[in-house]
Design an enzyme around this catalytic site. Structure first.
Site: not given
Ligand code: FAD
Length: 311
Positions: A136, A139-140
């Site tokens: 990202c 982000c970084d």
């Molecule tokens: P996620 O954070 O992906 O969470 C979804 C979670 O749902 C999964 O991890 C899992 O635990 C759960 N899940 C999935 N399927 C199932 C199932 N069938 N049953 C039960 N649970 C399930 N964004 C920023 O704003 N700033 C940053 O500095 C930043 N740094 C990042 C660094 C990295 C390495 C990465 C990969 C991403 C980064 N991002 C950052 C982006 C940010 O992390 C994502 O945009 C955000 O986490 C998305 O949130 P979400 O809740 O949609 O999904």
């Protein structure tokens, strides 16, 4: 009907926990399935998060997620670190099945399962995440001021990341397996015209090397000749795509061509009454913690209004 919950939330990233916080504070007693291996979501795999508002000096990703989790729990959200392995969303009462085969029932479901960034599958890739390897640029990018870095990929996202990163970096090398890009003409031209961007054509990353726990260089392999060469970079941005976690919902919820959950934007309503979508599972544009949290809030409010209208 006493075993029917108001709302079940599937997913535990910023979207899921924010939806949990809001529905808990609305006395809806949410049940949250967090996932078994990656509860807390994508930010559990990173180090410093500097762009989540409210933390002037930044916060570590796992600490931020821990705070969100405890905040939801404080208001009564019930959190279960298990996976949902099957769903039946067709009736008024939605059925979701956990990994032990127990079926849970709810009047509303919020899908917040996120998306998985595609990895290169290299040794050390996970341990160097947040230590030079990133998915990202937004982000970084800021951490790589005046450094030599590289972007892997040949599509629009890769070109967007490369041009964005050239604002900070000393140089940006775009590493691409072929000798032409998939990106749109406009994005290509913008990258070609950027004096800080150069291209490593017909190349793939074969190895990651580190010094003091941080990325220091990569080995590139020529995809035609197999010849190897070293590229000293302290940042490697991998932009080879994302896979939204929607496998569970195929055939039940409407998905777009890339597999993302379709919602009736600006609401979070899916095509099935009582089912809402939030966060990266819906979003292929912004993919930020704050936008995921924002739509998590919207999904909670949409679910709350849906339930109020049913009562
Ligand atoms: P996620 O954070 O992906 O969470 C979804 C979670 O749902 C999964 O991890 C899992 O635990 C759960 N899940 C999935 N399927 C199932 C199932 N069938 N049953 C039960 N649970 C399930 N964004 C920023 O704003 N700033 C940053 O500095 C930043 N740094 C990042 C660094 C990295 C390495 C990465 C990969 C991403 C980064 N991002 C950052 C982006 C940010 O992390 C994502 O945009 C955000 O986490 C998305 O949130 P979400 O809740 O949609 O999904």
């Amino acid at each position: 009907m006493s075993d029917v919950r108001n709302v079940i939330i599937i997913g535990s990233g910023p979207a899921g926990y924010t939806a949990a916080l809001y529905t808990a504070r609305a006395s809806l007693n949410p049940l949250v399935f967090e996932g078994s291996v990656s509860s807390g979501g994508a930010l559990m795999n990173t180090t410093e998060v500097e762009n989540f508002p409210g933390f002037r000096d930044g916060i570590m990703g796992p600490e931020l997620m821990d705070n969100m989790r405890s905040q939801a729990e404080r208001f009564g959200a019930e959190l279960i670190p298990d996976d949902i392995v099957a769903v039946d969303l067709s009736g008024d009462i939605k059925l979701v099945t956990d990994s032990e085969g127990t079926v849970h029932k709810a009047k509303a479901v919020i899908v917040a399962t996120g998306s998985q960034h595609r990895k290169l599958g290299l040794e050390h890739e996970d341990e160097l995440s947040g230590r030079g390897v990133s998915w990202c640029a937004t982000c970084d990018g800021f951490f790589f001021r005046d450094q030599d870095i590289a972007v892997v990929g040949g599509g629009d996202t890769a070109m967007e990341e490369a041009t964005f990163l050239s604002r900070f970096a000393k140089s940006v090398t775009v590493i691409h397996r072929r000798e032409e890009l998939r990106a749109s003409k406009t994005m290509q031209e913008r990258a070609f015209n950027d004096p800080k961007i150069t291209f490593a054509w017909n190349s793939e990353v074969a190895e990651l090397h580190s010094e003091g726990g941080k990325l220091s260089s990569v080995t590139l392999k020529d995809t035609r000749t197999g010849e190897a060469r070293a590229l000293p970079v302290t940042g490697l941005f991998i932009a080879v795509g994302h896979d939204p976690r929607t496998e569970l919902f195929k055939g039940q919820l409407e998905l777009d061509d890339e597999g993302y959950l379709r919602v009736d934007a600006p609401s979070t309503r899916t095509n099935v009454s009582g089912v809402f979508g939030a966060g990266d599972v819906v979003d292929h544009t912004y993919r930020q913690a704050i936008t995921a949290a924002g739509t998590g809030c919207s999904a909670a409010l949409d679910a709350e209004r849906f339930l109020a209208a049913q009562a």
